[in-house]
Design a protein around this motif. Structure first.
Motif, mmCIF file in Angstrom:
data_model
loop_
_atom_site.group_PDB
_atom_site.id
_atom_site.type_symbol
_atom_site.label_atom_id
_atom_site.label_comp_id
_atom_site.label_asym_id
_atom_site.label_seq_id
_atom_site.Cartn_x
_atom_site.Cartn_y
_atom_site.Cartn_z
ATOM 1 N N ALA A 228 0.815 -1.217 0.000
ATOM 2 C CA ALA A 228 0.000 0.000 0.000
ATOM 3 C C ALA A 228 0.848 1.267 0.000
ATOM 4 N N ASP A 229 2.150 1.140 0.302
ATOM 5 C CA ASP A 229 3.045 2.306 0.288
ATOM 6 C C ASP A 229 3.461 2.632 -1.145
ATOM 7 N N THR A 230 4.144 3.748 -1.306
ATOM 8 C CA THR A 230 4.552 4.185 -2.639
ATOM 9 C C THR A 230 5.496 3.180 -3.301
ATOM 10 N N ALA B 293 2.469 6.676 -5.815
ATOM 11 C CA ALA B 293 1.501 6.125 -4.873
ATOM 12 C C ALA B 293 0.501 5.219 -5.587
ATOM 13 N N PRO B 294 0.269 4.010 -5.065
ATOM 14 C CA PRO B 294 -0.751 3.137 -5.650
ATOM 15 C C PRO B 294 -2.138 3.547 -5.152
ATOM 16 N N PRO B 295 -3.199 3.145 -5.854
ATOM 17 C CA PRO B 295 -4.546 3.401 -5.353
ATOM 18 C C PRO B 295 -4.760 2.675 -4.023
ATOM 19 N N GLN B 296 -5.518 3.284 -3.135
ATOM 20 C CA GLN B 296 -5.785 2.669 -1.834
ATOM 21 C C GLN B 296 -7.020 1.763 -1.946
ATOM 22 N N VAL B 297 -6.829 0.490 -1.651
ATOM 23 C CA VAL B 297 -7.909 -0.482 -1.723
ATOM 24 C C VAL B 297 -7.873 -1.355 -0.469
ATOM 25 N N THR B 298 -8.957 -2.082 -0.233
ATOM 26 C CA THR B 298 -9.001 -3.073 0.834
ATOM 27 C C THR B 298 -8.897 -4.442 0.192
ATOM 28 N N THR C 121 -4.301 -11.205 -2.240
ATOM 29 C CA THR C 121 -3.142 -10.581 -2.891
ATOM 30 C C THR C 121 -2.403 -11.523 -3.843
ATOM 31 N N ASN D 236 0.516 0.107 -11.104
ATOM 32 C CA ASN D 236 -0.025 0.193 -9.749
ATOM 33 C C ASN D 236 -1.534 -0.022 -9.747
ATOM 34 N N ALA E 130 -3.437 -3.157 -7.935
ATOM 35 C CA ALA E 130 -4.454 -2.910 -6.908
ATOM 36 C C ALA E 130 -5.770 -3.604 -7.260
#
Length: 293
Positions: free
Chosen positions: A214-216, A229-234, A238, A265, A269
């Motif tokens: 989740a980090d850059t 930065a990748p998109p923030q997902v839940t 993986t 990215n 994601a």
């Protein structure tokens, strides 16, 4: 006229994945009850091939499957994805398989039976040299014998073909006998073992990409270091996300995309939002829509 699709050759593994959902990754000696099981096509090489094809590449696959039902079904599956399978070899060894435990946080633990993936030989690669030389880009990983992977890279570089290596699963053999490639794609743990100081000469590449969940994502060349930065997902699962990143990056890079890491990215994601490796790989349309949000 439409832009020609970049010609990408993948040398690598083909596995049948058996994914088990568990509340947590089992500890040594612990027995867990799985809530579900999914059987689907996987293997790092084929995952990258499918990811590149869905992202818009004209993909050919070089690898080895067994003379078994799984092998026949795998070839049919790749045909359905529009992937050229003339470079696939059939072996007396069984088609490779992987047994994957995925917990409630989307993390995973994997046991791989290499099977036919380790039956591919240097002679097989020499027989496919013209296919490699005719590509714009060669994708490699380490689920096949290292001498085979290294020879494929040598053939490609001698012909001016770009080479991308994802050195996973990382091995002592590779660390002792690493070889030159154009782009090296690794996660943080792999980077720490290959080149703790993020040195391009030590990594034997011109472009080092370090994915960090989740980090850059770090993109390192001789001229600059960028953090994207990748998109923030839940995440749900993986498995295969790194392979999806690599396949998507290969296509975007071949096409001269202004920011191929941003595109990759987004693809990586998206791949965490569905269970399984290849079933979760997004299409180009899905990647572009997600990346533009």
């Amino acid at each position: 006229m439409p832009t020609p699709r970049p010609k990408i050759v993948v040398v690598g593994s083909l596995n049948v994945d058996h994914t088990l959902r568990v509340p947590h990754i089992p500890a040594p000696g612990e027995t867990l009850t799985s809530s579900s099981m999914l059987t689907c096509f996987g293997g790092k090489g084929a995952n990258q091939a499918v990811a590149a094809a869905r992202a818009g590449g004209a993909v050919s696959m070089i690898g080895c499957v067994g003379h078994d039902d799984f092998g026949s079904r795998y070839i049919e599956h790749l045909h359905s994805e529009g992937i050229d399978t003339t470079g696939l070899i059939r072996s007396a060894a069984p088609t490779g398989s992987a047994f994957i435990a995925v917990d409630d946080h989307g993390e995973n633990s994997i046991i791989v039976n290499a099977g036919a993936n380790h039956a591919i030989t240097l002679d097989d690669i020499e027989n496919q040299a013209s296919l490699i030389r005719g590509a714009e880009l060669l994708l490699l990983q380490l689920e096949c014998p290292l001498p085979v992977v290294q020879r494929a890279a040598e053939i490609a570089r001698a012909a001016g073909v770009q080479v991308i290596l994802n050195p996973s699963p990382l091995s002592a053999e590779y660390l002792a006998a690493r070889f030159a490639v154009d782009t090296l794609i690794v996660n943080e743990g792999e980077a720490a073992q290959i080149t703790p100081g993020q040195n391009l000469r030590e990594a034997m590449c011109r472009h080092l990409i370090i994915t960090r969940g989740a980090d850059t994502t770090l993109s390192i060349t001789a001229d600059r270091t960028e953090e994207i930065a990748p998109p923030q997902v839940t995440p749900i699962d993986t498995v295969g996300a790194g392979d999806t990143f690599t396949g998507a990056f290969a296509v975007a890079s071949s096409e001269g995309c202004e920011n191929p890491v941003h595109f990759a990215n987004a693809a990586g994601a998206l791949a965490t939002l569905k269970p399984g490796a290849q079933p979760a790989i997004p299409t180009r349309q899905e990647i572009e829509a997600f990346a533009s949000r």
